[in-house]
Scaffold this motif. Structure first.
Motif, PDB file in Angstrom:
ATOM      1  N   GLN B   9       0.860  -1.190   0.000  1.00 55.41           N
ATOM      2  CA  GLN B   9       0.000   0.000   0.000  1.00 55.41           C
ATOM      3  C   GLN B   9       0.893   1.236   0.000  1.00 55.41           C
ATOM      4  N   ILE B  10       1.197   1.726  -1.191  1.00 53.96           N
ATOM      5  CA  ILE B  10       2.167   2.813  -1.299  1.00 53.96           C
ATOM      6  C   ILE B  10       1.527   4.105  -1.788  1.00 53.96           C
ATOM      7  N   SER B  11       2.308   5.156  -1.713  1.00 52.56           N
ATOM      8  CA  SER B  11       1.902   6.454  -2.239  1.00 52.56           C
ATOM      9  C   SER B  11       2.872   6.842  -3.351  1.00 52.56           C
ATOM     10  N   PRO B  12       2.488   6.645  -4.607  1.00 51.13           N
ATOM     11  CA  PRO B  12       3.402   6.984  -5.706  1.00 51.13           C
ATOM     12  C   PRO B  12       3.563   8.500  -5.860  1.00 51.13           C
ATOM     13  N   THR B  13       4.625   8.878  -6.556  1.00 48.53           N
ATOM     14  CA  THR B  13       4.838  10.295  -6.873  1.00 48.53           C
ATOM     15  C   THR B  13       4.210  10.576  -8.236  1.00 48.53           C
ATOM     16  N   LEU B  14       3.408  11.613  -8.312  1.00 48.82           N
ATOM     17  CA  LEU B  14       2.642  11.883  -9.526  1.00 48.82           C
ATOM     18  C   LEU B  14       3.559  12.191 -10.711  1.00 48.82           C
ATOM     19  N   GLY B  15       3.504  11.322 -11.704  1.00 53.23           N
ATOM     20  CA  GLY B  15       4.210  11.586 -12.953  1.00 53.23           C
ATOM     21  C   GLY B  15       5.702  11.330 -12.928  1.00 53.23           C
ATOM     22  N   ASN B  16       6.193  10.612 -11.931  1.00 55.84           N
ATOM     23  CA  ASN B  16       7.632  10.347 -11.866  1.00 55.84           C
ATOM     24  C   ASN B  16       7.906   8.840 -11.914  1.00 55.84           C
ATOM     25  N   LEU B  17       8.025   8.336 -13.137  1.00 54.94           N
ATOM     26  CA  LEU B  17       8.198   6.892 -13.347  1.00 54.94           C
ATOM     27  C   LEU B  17       9.416   6.338 -12.623  1.00 54.94           C
ATOM     28  N   GLU B  18      10.546   7.044 -12.767  1.00 54.11           N
ATOM     29  CA  GLU B  18      11.807   6.524 -12.217  1.00 54.11           C
ATOM     30  C   GLU B  18      11.716   6.383 -10.703  1.00 54.11           C
ATOM     31  N   LYS B  19      11.222   7.425 -10.084  1.00 52.75           N
ATOM     32  CA  LYS B  19      11.116   7.415  -8.633  1.00 52.75           C
ATOM     33  C   LYS B  19      10.163   6.305  -8.158  1.00 52.75           C
ATOM     34  N   ASN B  20       9.058   6.166  -8.876  1.00 57.81           N
ATOM     35  CA  ASN B  20       8.095   5.138  -8.489  1.00 57.81           C
ATOM     36  C   ASN B  20       8.659   3.742  -8.713  1.00 57.81           C
ATOM     37  N   LEU B  21       9.387   3.572  -9.805  1.00 60.73           N
ATOM     38  CA  LEU B  21       9.991   2.271 -10.059  1.00 60.73           C
ATOM     39  C   LEU B  21      10.992   1.927  -8.960  1.00 60.73           C
ATOM     40  N   GLU B  22      11.809   2.910  -8.595  1.00 58.66           N
ATOM     41  CA  GLU B  22      12.786   2.687  -7.512  1.00 58.66           C
ATOM     42  C   GLU B  22      12.107   2.232  -6.230  1.00 58.66           C
ATOM     43  N   LYS B  23      11.019   2.917  -5.920  1.00 54.68           N
ATOM     44  CA  LYS B  23      10.273   2.567  -4.710  1.00 54.68           C
ATOM     45  C   LYS B  23       9.756   1.127  -4.802  1.00 54.68           C
ATOM     46  N   CYS B  24       9.216   0.773  -5.968  1.00 59.02           N
ATOM     47  CA  CYS B  24       8.714  -0.591  -6.162  1.00 59.02           C
ATOM     48  C   CYS B  24       9.846  -1.607  -6.036  1.00 59.02           C
ATOM     49  N   GLU B  25      10.981  -1.268  -6.585  1.00 58.08           N
ATOM     50  CA  GLU B  25      12.100  -2.207  -6.542  1.00 58.08           C
ATOM     51  C   GLU B  25      12.540  -2.498  -5.107  1.00 58.08           C
ATOM     52  N   ARG B  26      12.582  -1.439  -4.310  1.00 62.55           N
ATOM     53  CA  ARG B  26      12.941  -1.633  -2.896  1.00 62.55           C
ATOM     54  C   ARG B  26      11.948  -2.579  -2.221  1.00 62.55           C
TER      55      ARG B  26
END
Lengths: 273, 284
Positions: B9-26
């Motif tokens: 249950q995360i909170s993605p950053t709007l419009g920032n693919l790289e940052k969101n991918l990094e978060k998912c990877e962690r």
């Protein structure tokens, strides 16, 4: 009134998270707000103190010479109760200097000028403290247009703009806002003895209930009258909402290109934050 | 068959693919360490929700490097993730990808795009036109995205197509503060999840996001509901969370023995009546 009852714990939690989130996402850690001694700015101050901790909240008290001394005392109570920073900046010299040119200026012009003077001070302190300007307009006054555009209606983030005045009262109780602030009659405090309800000609309880059914529940005119609201009251309030629509929107841009800001150039404000 | 499932249950950053991918990877790395078999992320995991005109610039295709990276991970853990998908005909969908063993096991393209109230999806996105259950190594699943689940017909199709696990991913805005204990929107969702689980005797795996976008709060509260309608695990409201549990299809079997509603479904009758309704009400 029942329709306007809120779960104050849940509301408080969402609003506190909102402030923290909106401030941090743009790389800030502070907010600045105008503290009038009234309930709306008191509630915003309490929420901000909880969200960011008191040392990150700057309250500016900006009385004019006609402001009631009780307002300043109440604002100081809020400062004491929350532990936030405060600065007192009298706006009398600026306002009076300007109106020397227009000694006959109406109350409306003077009131608007004061609201906008306060706005410029808040935005100056926004830069001074690297702080977002925290809004203190509630849903009732936003819908009725009972505020000054680019004055008290101006802010960066507004935690209480989706709460009616009667809901603000409930939230204030839950937050522990000093009793006398909750109990006193709401006032723009532009002249002695002014009260919102007298000026508007109806009570917040009545207009909030009406607005709740009209705006939130989308009752038609006939359905509102069936609920027991007087037709003249319904019509008057609807007119206030419609005629103040411009205050709730960005300035209208004449569209000549293939992509105009805010019409078909559409991005969330929180874009990439 | 038993397997472990986690809801991120995360909170993605709007419009920032790289940052969101990094978060998912962690989170994926951690989930692999925790021996999670299936990891589920919320709707539009990689982009955030109010994407508006960002859509085209954050869309991924099935051969994009981001997806390749996630497919690599899927050799070690099965993943459900949400993204804007661009198809070869340049349409953009609100899609959910089910990745397992290095391949895309399924793509669900959101069918019901809410375009009312604070929602604007159909202005920016194309609507999916299929609802299918699909087989995975853990059993037969179905994925629906947010508004899809507010159409019981979509859930019925998924259940009748044999899904044992209904995965619902969402970006549900928290609204309605008048109730005594929970947000109005969470009350409705929680009612739906329990009802669907029980009447279709399947697991409901509901992964919602949190965080704020333009003042809209997403309320979290992700949960897994058992085939008997009981809440197995529940994530926090309003803040990010990670919850996991073990599921076992024997629980589905027991429910379907006790209350064989799915067995007794009269599919032919349903089709016959729907066709009649279609003829009578939707054709001239």
């Amino acid at each position: 009134m029942n329709a306007l009852k809120i779960n104050t714990d849940l509301t408080r939690r969402i609003l506190v998270e909102f402030i923290r989130n909106e401030v941090e996402r743009v790389g800030f850690s502070n907010v600045v707000l105008g503290l009038s001694g009234g309930i709306d700015s008191a509630v915003s101050a309490f929420l901000a103190a909880e969200a960011l901790s008191p040392e990150h909240v700057w309250a500016i008290l900006m009385p004019y010479k006609s402001s009631s001394p009780q307002s300043i005392a109440d604002a100081e109570e809020v400062v004491k109760a929350t532990g936030i920073h405060s600065t007192l900046i009298e706006i009398t010299p600026m306002i009076d200097a300007y109106f020397e040119r227009y000694p006959d200026a109406s109350r409306l012009r003077r009131g608007n000028k004061m609201a906008r003077e306060r706005m410029t001070i808040l935005y100056d302190h926004s830069s001074l403290y690297r702080a977002l300007v925290l809004g203190t307009s509630n849903k009732t006054e936003l819908l009725l247009g009972y505020g000054t555009i680019f004055g008290d209606m101006a802010s960066s983030i507004n935690p209480i703009g989706d709460l009616y005045k009667t809901q603000i009262w409930q939230l204030a109780e839950a937050l522990g806002v000093p009793k006398q602030i909750i109990e006193k009659k709401p006032s723009a405090d532009l002249w002695t003895g002014q009260t919102d309800e007298e000026e508007l000609g109806f009570t917040y309880e009545d207009v909030d209930t009406l607005l709740y059914y009209m705006v939130d529940r989308r009752y038609s005119r006939e359905e509102l009258i069936d609920l027991g609201f007087k037709d003249t009251f319904v019509d008057r309030v609807r007119k206030m909402v419609v005629s103040s629509q411009y205050k709730r929107r960005l300035p209208v841009i004449a569209k000549v290109s293939y992509r105009t800001i805010d019409r078909d150039f559409r991005y969330a404000r929180d874009w990439e934050t | 068959m038993k397997f472990s499932v986690a809801l991120a249950q995360i909170s993605p950053t709007l419009g920032n693919l790289e940052k969101n991918l990094e978060k998912c990877e962690r989170i994926i790395d951690q989930a692999i360490r925790d021996r999670i078999d299936l990891l589920i992320f919320p709707e539009l995991t990689l982009t955030g929700y109010f994407i508006k005109d960002i859509v085209a610039s954050v869309a991924i295709t099935t051969d994009s490097p981001i997806l390749q990276k996630l497919l690599d991970y899927s050799k070690r853990i099965s993943i459900v993730i949400g993204a804007v998908e661009e198809t070869p005909d340049f349409k953009f969908f609100n899609s959910a990808f089910y990745l397992e063993d290095g391949r895309i096991a399924h793509i669900h393209r959101k069918v019901y795009l809410p375009t009312y109230g604070l929602f604007d999806e159909h202005r920016y996105l194309a609507a999916g036109n299929k609802i299918r259950a699909f087989d995975t190594k853990f059993g037969r699943m179905g994925i629906l995205i947010c508004e899809d689940l507010w159409h019981p017909t979509a859930v019925a199709i998924t259940a009748l197509d044999g899904a044992h696990y209904l995965i619902g991913i969402s970006c549900s805005p928290g609204r309605g503060i008048e109730a005594s204990d929970r947000l109005g929107s969470s009350i409705t969702w929680e009612r739906l999840n329990r009802t669907y689980a029980q009447i279709y005797s399947l697991y409901v795996l509901f992964c919602n996001r949190t965080g704020f976008e333009d003042g809209v709060n997403f309320w979290g509260g992700s949960e897994i509901i058992s085939p008997s309608g009981e809440q197995l695990i529940k994530a926090l409201y309003i803040q990010e969370d990670f919850i996991h549990t073990t599921l076992n299809d024997r629980a589905i079997r027991r429910e379907r023995i006790i209350t064989p509603l799915i067995r007794d479904e009269q599919l032919h009758l349903t089709i016959q009546e729907l066709e009649r309704i279609y003829r009578e009400r939707f054709e001239d």
